[in-house]
Write a protein that holds these residues in place. Structure first.
Motif, mmCIF file in Angstrom:
data_model
loop_
_atom_site.group_PDB
_atom_site.id
_atom_site.type_symbol
_atom_site.label_atom_id
_atom_site.label_comp_id
_atom_site.label_asym_id
_atom_site.label_seq_id
_atom_site.Cartn_x
_atom_site.Cartn_y
_atom_site.Cartn_z
ATOM 1 N N MET A 71 75.456 -50.768 41.954
ATOM 2 C CA MET A 71 76.362 -50.465 43.077
ATOM 3 C C MET A 71 76.932 -51.745 43.678
ATOM 4 S SD MET A 71 72.995 -50.418 43.732
ATOM 5 C CE MET A 71 72.201 -48.826 44.039
ATOM 6 N N PRO A 72 78.115 -51.610 44.304
ATOM 7 C CA PRO A 72 78.704 -52.784 44.956
ATOM 8 C C PRO A 72 77.900 -53.195 46.188
ATOM 9 C CG PRO A 72 80.028 -50.811 45.374
ATOM 10 C CD PRO A 72 78.956 -50.414 44.420
ATOM 11 N N GLU A 73 78.219 -54.361 46.709
ATOM 12 C CA GLU A 73 77.499 -54.896 47.866
ATOM 13 C C GLU A 73 77.525 -53.905 49.024
ATOM 14 O OE1 GLU A 73 74.957 -56.440 49.372
ATOM 15 O OE2 GLU A 73 75.610 -57.901 47.868
ATOM 16 N N GLY A 74 76.409 -53.810 49.705
ATOM 17 C CA GLY A 74 76.299 -52.877 50.821
ATOM 18 C C GLY A 74 74.841 -52.496 51.004
ATOM 19 N N PRO A 75 74.576 -51.612 51.949
ATOM 20 C CA PRO A 75 73.186 -51.252 52.251
ATOM 21 C C PRO A 75 72.425 -50.674 51.051
ATOM 22 C CG PRO A 75 74.669 -50.477 53.977
ATOM 23 C CD PRO A 75 75.532 -50.999 52.890
ATOM 24 N N ALA A 76 73.114 -49.863 50.234
ATOM 25 C CA ALA A 76 72.417 -49.258 49.087
ATOM 26 C C ALA A 76 71.991 -50.355 48.103
ATOM 27 C CB ALA A 76 73.322 -48.242 48.396
ATOM 28 N N ARG A 77 72.864 -51.340 47.918
ATOM 29 C CA ARG A 77 72.509 -52.425 47.003
ATOM 30 C C ARG A 77 71.364 -53.263 47.577
ATOM 31 N NH1 ARG A 77 74.646 -54.834 42.595
ATOM 32 N NH2 ARG A 77 74.200 -57.037 42.282
ATOM 33 N N ARG A 78 71.422 -53.524 48.860
ATOM 34 C CA ARG A 78 70.330 -54.295 49.486
ATOM 35 C C ARG A 78 69.003 -53.547 49.364
ATOM 36 N NH1 ARG A 78 70.726 -58.716 48.498
ATOM 37 N NH2 ARG A 78 72.693 -58.234 47.495
ATOM 38 N N ALA A 79 69.070 -52.227 49.568
ATOM 39 C CA ALA A 79 67.843 -51.429 49.465
ATOM 40 C C ALA A 79 67.285 -51.490 48.045
ATOM 41 C CB ALA A 79 68.127 -49.982 49.870
ATOM 42 N N SER A 80 68.189 -51.473 47.079
ATOM 43 C CA SER A 80 67.738 -51.531 45.689
ATOM 44 C C SER A 80 67.097 -52.882 45.369
ATOM 45 C CB SER A 80 68.921 -51.265 44.748
ATOM 46 O OG SER A 80 68.544 -51.551 43.413
ATOM 47 N N VAL A 107 59.896 -53.389 33.749
ATOM 48 C CA VAL A 107 61.018 -52.880 32.944
ATOM 49 C C VAL A 107 62.189 -52.561 33.872
ATOM 50 C CG1 VAL A 107 61.785 -50.998 31.450
ATOM 51 C CG2 VAL A 107 59.489 -51.974 31.160
ATOM 52 N N LEU A 108 63.367 -53.030 33.471
ATOM 53 C CA LEU A 108 64.571 -52.825 34.286
ATOM 54 C C LEU A 108 65.556 -51.917 33.574
ATOM 55 C CD1 LEU A 108 65.485 -56.417 35.587
ATOM 56 C CD2 LEU A 108 64.047 -54.678 36.683
ATOM 57 N N VAL A 109 65.886 -50.794 34.203
ATOM 58 C CA VAL A 109 66.964 -49.921 33.727
ATOM 59 C C VAL A 109 68.163 -50.175 34.637
ATOM 60 C CG1 VAL A 109 67.699 -47.527 33.476
ATOM 61 C CG2 VAL A 109 65.414 -48.230 32.728
ATOM 62 N N ALA A 110 69.281 -50.526 34.029
ATOM 63 C CA ALA A 110 70.382 -51.104 34.803
ATOM 64 C C ALA A 110 70.950 -50.171 35.860
ATOM 65 C CB ALA A 110 71.498 -51.530 33.853
ATOM 66 N N GLY A 111 71.011 -48.878 35.546
ATOM 67 C CA GLY A 111 71.756 -47.940 36.379
ATOM 68 C C GLY A 111 73.105 -47.654 35.749
ATOM 69 N N GLY A 112 73.677 -46.536 36.145
ATOM 70 C CA GLY A 112 74.961 -46.114 35.581
ATOM 71 C C GLY A 112 76.141 -46.544 36.437
ATOM 72 N N LEU A 113 77.273 -45.919 36.190
ATOM 73 C CA LEU A 113 78.457 -46.204 36.997
ATOM 74 C C LEU A 113 78.246 -45.662 38.409
ATOM 75 C CD1 LEU A 113 81.332 -45.206 34.543
ATOM 76 C CD2 LEU A 113 80.915 -47.498 35.461
ATOM 77 N N PRO A 114 78.600 -46.417 39.421
ATOM 78 C CA PRO A 114 78.556 -45.851 40.774
ATOM 79 C C PRO A 114 79.478 -44.633 40.854
ATOM 80 C CG PRO A 114 78.904 -48.231 40.855
ATOM 81 C CD PRO A 114 79.040 -47.818 39.415
ATOM 82 N N GLU A 115 79.162 -43.709 41.740
ATOM 83 C CA GLU A 115 79.943 -42.483 41.929
ATOM 84 C C GLU A 115 81.434 -42.809 42.050
ATOM 85 O OE1 GLU A 115 78.659 -39.481 41.807
ATOM 86 O OE2 GLU A 115 80.597 -38.502 42.152
ATOM 87 N N GLY A 116 82.222 -42.157 41.222
ATOM 88 C CA GLY A 116 83.670 -42.315 41.317
ATOM 89 C C GLY A 116 84.226 -43.540 40.623
ATOM 90 N N SER A 117 83.365 -44.358 40.054
ATOM 91 C CA SER A 117 83.839 -45.592 39.407
ATOM 92 C C SER A 117 84.012 -45.399 37.904
ATOM 93 C CB SER A 117 82.844 -46.721 39.652
ATOM 94 O OG SER A 117 83.163 -47.834 38.837
#
Lengths: 289, 289
Positions: A71-80, A107-117
């Protein structure tokens, strides 16, 4: 039947067993090592989990899992990022609590596309940035971050890192003792470049962990649950395992299976069957001491 | 709404329409080109199909499909090679019958692992060998064989060729006028190397056809049917289309969708909706004349 001493049971294979049951059936089946998941560890608390792990006598092989930071910079990214820092500490604690030979790997799983991206390129850059933020913490804790490329069918909703080469390109920015890759047969077997990339991973000192399970079609309705016991599908464990061994990798080898039928089976039976499958499909491709 | 003059409807998008209906609704919607499948052509016979195509006034863009030649030497492999020779002749006949600007392209899907085999490397070699056998026939008929890399989730049961780079490596053994590649957004969008490989395909003169449709999760129970109208998913048509255009590709662009809901819709409605989706998601990324 002797259980291969390098086999490790990834706890996801017996998903419905709590930590106590997972440790018990793994040891009872004669397996020497286990990879744990964060949720069942959190259920009992880290200190208790560490103590239970010590009591089990099992080696600890990986902690599953961190990541999910596209996810882009912001609270969700900081929480992650913050949550990944906690996971790093957990991995260090559990590795210290496991039997000698335990490894501190997250183990790190990258994550998918952020919603709408639709921006895979940007999401991949943010994975690299996030790992860069975590490297000092991992280094201080003595933990190796193991980037796991996931099969490309998961690219949009789970992991924008799809190939071993791509994982190694990201890892290349960082010290090999801190950032490596997870080589999971299910995720990489299809790749026409997989054998050269395994050799490269070895040369670059990046094989943090080797995981095995099988691929079979038709895929189930939930493609996340399409993993099988080694030998029940079409993966050529000979060439992949020999390529990993040829790099000098001598660590434990996890079996991690997401499969509803297997989850619905008694966990001791599953661990025994896993050990047998590993013995007949993987063990003969390992160097003997 | 003006229909993009470079749009071609791949007949699989309106799978339940017979050849007459497919030609009729495509022309009626104002689309100028069509890609055909062998089965509906065979239903009416090649000569009749060619005549119907001429009468439709549509350009012919691709013939779908040849390939499926991963099996070892034996009667099944001979039958497959022979059948591909027939498909080459069909493609030549239909291209000659289509409106000016028609292209004689046979799309090749490699085929999966033979029953009971785990040997992807061997299967891939047999694909190259089969194409080598077909090249003289294709050259004589003026047909381009367009190797189509399929998404890696189809590797074991449908196509052992999974990346554009791999398709180009196979094509490299042959003349670019005879062997090229199919670039289908659905199959290649996930590939971290896709943009450089599109550029390479252009440099090497290998982009035989460009196809667009979208990717969305969750995947349906039958993952073959997980294709969507452009714009209904997460594929970035801007970067992919601009990369294809930057190579100088100026041919028709097919929309090929396998999707049960779309198949269950009236075919004229589907073609109109496809034209609209192409207009809003793809057209703006094409060079204007």
């Amino acid at each position: 039947m002797t259980v291969d001493p390098r086999l490790s049971i990834n706890q996801a294979t017996i998903k419905y067993a709590d930590l106590a049951a997972a440790l018990r059936v793994t040891a009872e089946a004669g397996v020497q090592a286990i990879g744990l998941w964060r949720e069942p560890v959190a259920e009992v608390g880290l200190a208790t989990a560490a103590s239970m792990l010590t009591d089990s006598g099992l080696r600890f092989t990986t902690h599953c899992r961190g990541g999910f930071f596209t996810m882009p910079e912001g609270p969700a990214r900081r929480a992650s990022i913050d949550d990944n820092r906690v996971a790093i500490e957990e991995a260090a604690t559990l590795a210290a609590a496991g039997a000698p030979g335990s490894t501190a790997i997250l183990v790190l799983v990258a994550g998918g596309l952020p919603e709408g991206s639709r921006d895979l390129v940007g999401a991949r850059e943010r994975v690299r940035d996030a790992i860069g933020e975590l490297v000092p913490d991992a280094a201080a804790a003595g933990v190796t971050l193991a980037i796991e490329p996931l099969h490309p069918m998961y690219v949009s909703d789970r992991a924008v890192v799809s190939t071993l080469g791509q994982a190694l390109d990201i890892a290349a920015d960082f010290d090999a003792s801190v950032v490596g890759a997870t080589v999971d047969t299910f995720h990489v077997f299809w790749d026409p470049d997989v054998l050269p990339q395994i050799a490269r991973a070895g040369r670059e000192g990046r094989i943090a962990t080797y995981q095995v399970c099988d691929w079979r079609t038709p895929l189930p309705a939930d493609v996340l649950l399409s993993r099988h016991y080694p030998g029940d599908g079409v993966i050529d464990f000979a060439s992949l395992t020999e390529a990993v061994e040829a790099t000098g990798y001598s660590g434990d080898i996890e079996v991690e299976i997401f499969n509803q039928d297997i989850w619905d089976t008694d966990p001791l039976t599953v661990v025994e069957r896993t050990a047998a499958a590993f013995g007949t499909s993987v063990s003969m491709h390992l160097r003997r001491p």
